[in-house]
Design a protein around this motif. Structure first.
Motif, PDB file in Angstrom:
ATOM      1  N   SER A   4      -2.599   6.040   4.183  1.00 26.24           N
ATOM      2  CA  SER A   4      -3.648   5.199   4.742  1.00 26.24           C
ATOM      3  C   SER A   4      -3.027   4.094   5.584  1.00 26.24           C
ATOM      4  N   SER A   5      -3.892   3.313   6.147  1.00 28.16           N
ATOM      5  CA  SER A   5      -3.448   2.134   6.880  1.00 28.16           C
ATOM      6  C   SER A   5      -3.997   0.924   6.141  1.00 28.16           C
ATOM      7  N   PHE A   6      -3.683  -0.248   6.641  1.00 27.48           N
ATOM      8  CA  PHE A   6      -4.223  -1.455   6.032  1.00 27.48           C
ATOM      9  C   PHE A   6      -4.811  -2.310   7.126  1.00 27.48           C
ATOM     10  N   GLY A  42      -1.116  -8.872   8.237  1.00 31.90           N
ATOM     11  CA  GLY A  42      -1.119  -8.006   7.051  1.00 31.90           C
ATOM     12  C   GLY A  42       0.109  -8.144   6.181  1.00 31.90           C
ATOM     13  N   GLY A  43       0.796  -9.259   6.291  1.00 29.48           N
ATOM     14  CA  GLY A  43       1.907  -9.531   5.387  1.00 29.48           C
ATOM     15  C   GLY A  43       1.396 -10.210   4.131  1.00 29.48           C
ATOM     16  N   GLN A 143       5.094  -6.285   4.456  1.00 27.00           N
ATOM     17  CA  GLN A 143       4.058  -5.781   5.360  1.00 27.00           C
ATOM     18  C   GLN A 143       3.276  -4.679   4.666  1.00 27.00           C
ATOM     19  N   LEU A 144       2.000  -4.910   4.447  1.00 33.85           N
ATOM     20  CA  LEU A 144       1.159  -3.949   3.731  1.00 33.85           C
ATOM     21  C   LEU A 144       0.958  -2.661   4.524  1.00 33.85           C
ATOM     22  N   ARG A 186      -1.363  -1.967  -4.536  1.00 32.54           N
ATOM     23  CA  ARG A 186      -1.901  -0.625  -4.191  1.00 32.54           C
ATOM     24  C   ARG A 186      -3.414  -0.645  -4.197  1.00 32.54           C
ATOM     25  N   ARG A 187      -4.006  -1.342  -5.153  1.00 27.05           N
ATOM     26  CA  ARG A 187      -5.476  -1.478  -5.198  1.00 27.05           C
ATOM     27  C   ARG A 187      -5.958  -2.227  -3.960  1.00 27.05           C
TER      28      ARG A 187
END
Length: 193
Positions: A4-6, A42-43, A143-144, A186-187
């Motif tokens: 997936s992406s974030f 997204g960090g 970085q997520l 992860r959630r």
């Protein structure tokens, strides 16, 4: 498995007005809260805990946070107080609360009393200068999007009751993110993907 992406906007929309689920409570657990501090790219802010005798998570990577104190008006307040104490980031003045993830249950290595952890998500307009406090050895940003793509995926071995077991983790530079922090993030990624 599809990666997936974030996306911070997606996360913001999914957390808006969403009440977090509470963990089942058979016994009254000790209460704690952590802060998930996200920058615009997204960090997420992480800390490596200082090595301390009696700390079951000594030397491990964690989100800033800790035990609720009687003076805390709420667990949200606990997360903000602990973040200021541990990494010097004042979330009251620097961040926008986005919501909370579901409560997480944990047991210390002694396993004597359960711990209930409430993760609160905050967005900052720019990456704050974090500092190392008494309880923290170092701070860094993960970085997520990289974690969501799987580029940080790894495994690590850790002894549980003397038996070395293998656990999923992320490796970022010289840091290893695993266990509770790994599960919470992860959630978060699943909600922001």
């Amino acid at each position: 498995m599809a990666r997936s992406s974030f996306d911070l906007a997606t996360l913001r929309a999914r957390l808006s007005g969403r009440p977090p689920r509470r963990a089942f409570r058979l016994l009254a657990p000790r209460r704690a809260a952590v802060a998930i501090v996200l920058d615009p790219e997204g960090g997420v802010l992480l800390a490596r805990r200082a090595s301390r005798r009696g700390d079951p998570w000594s030397g491990q990577v964690s989100l800033p946070g800790g035990m609720a104190q009687p003076q805390d008006a709420s667990l949200l307040e606990t997360s903000m107080r602990e973040t200021l104490e541990e990494v010097g980031v004042d979330l009251r003045h620097r961040a926008q609360p986005l919501g909370a993830l579901d409560e997480v249950r944990a047991m210390s290595h002694s396993g004597l009393r359960p711990l209930s952890i409430s993760p609160f998500v905050f967005a900052v307009e720019s990456r704050p200068a974090a500092r190392v406090g008494e309880e923290v050895e170092s701070v860094f940003w993960l970085q997520l999007a990289e974690a969501a793509r799987g580029s940080l995926d790894s495994r690590m071995r850790f002894p549980v009751l003397g038996v070395p077991l293998s656990f999923a983790c992320w490796r970022c530079a010289d840091q290893v993110v695993w266990g509770l922090t790994f599960g919470i993030l992860r959630r978060l990624i699943s909600l922001g993907g």
